[in-house]
Design a protein around this motif. Structure first.
Motif, PDB file in Angstrom:
ATOM      1  N   THR A  53       0.767  -1.235  -0.083  1.00 20.45           N
ATOM      2  CA  THR A  53       0.025   0.040  -0.016  1.00 20.45           C
ATOM      3  C   THR A  53       0.789   1.427  -0.042  1.00 20.45           C
ATOM      4  O   THR A  53       2.076   1.096   0.493  1.00 20.45           O
ATOM      5  N   ILE A  55       0.641   3.658   1.946  1.00 20.95           N
ATOM      6  CA  ILE A  55       1.160   3.949   3.381  1.00 20.95           C
ATOM      7  C   ILE A  55       2.309   3.133   3.868  1.00 20.95           C
ATOM      8  O   ILE A  55       3.335   3.593   4.463  1.00 20.95           O
ATOM      9  N   GLN A  85      -1.161   8.767  -2.177  1.00 18.92           N
ATOM     10  CA  GLN A  85      -1.879   8.948  -0.733  1.00 18.92           C
ATOM     11  C   GLN A  85      -2.684  10.263  -0.779  1.00 18.92           C
ATOM     12  O   GLN A  85      -3.256  10.871  -0.035  1.00 18.92           O
TER      13      GLN A  85
END
Length: 128
Positions: A53, A55, A85
């Motif tokens: 991801t 993150i 993001q």
């Protein structure tokens, strides 16, 4: 320490070429645990960019940059992760650092894109 880490890194790239994502991740993590080889950190951050991801990628890139603060590739990966993001300010800061370290090639292109207000898109993998 270093040769073993490099060997694990190479093995992980073989697993990735076979599209064995779980073994790739496991082997890269083992390589990181065995030594501070900047190539392993670059490969794992890039792996996370495509298979993790944003993150997770940003968190790892920031950790890696504490060990390798002058690594343009890691700053570039962080710029992509931040952009994905929606953190345009963070992406621009990371891209600026990458561009400062390596004023040609990819850092220059992404820095220019972000300065123009564009979001970054991941390049396609060679196998896609």
């Amino acid at each position: 320490e270093h040769p073993y880490s490099a060997n694990l890194n190479n093995l992980a790239m073989v697993y990735l070429s076979e599209k064995n994502i779980s073994k790739t991740k496991e082997t890269l993590q083992k390589a990181i645990a065995t030594g501070d080889n900047f190539t392993v950190y670059e490969n794992y951050a890039n792996f996370l960019l495509y298979y993790g991801t944003p993150i997770e990628t940003a968190d790892f890139a920031q950790k890696a940059l504490k060990k390798f603060p002058n690594n343009a590739k890691l700053w570039t990966i962080l710029a992509f992760a931040d952009s994905l993001q929606g953190d345009s300010k963070g992406a621009l800061q990371a891209a600026a650092k990458a561009y400062q370290l390596e004023p040609d090639g990819t850092p220059e292109k992404i820095y220019s894109e972000l300065r123009q207000g564009h979001n970054l898109k991941l390049p396609k993998l060679p196998t896609q």
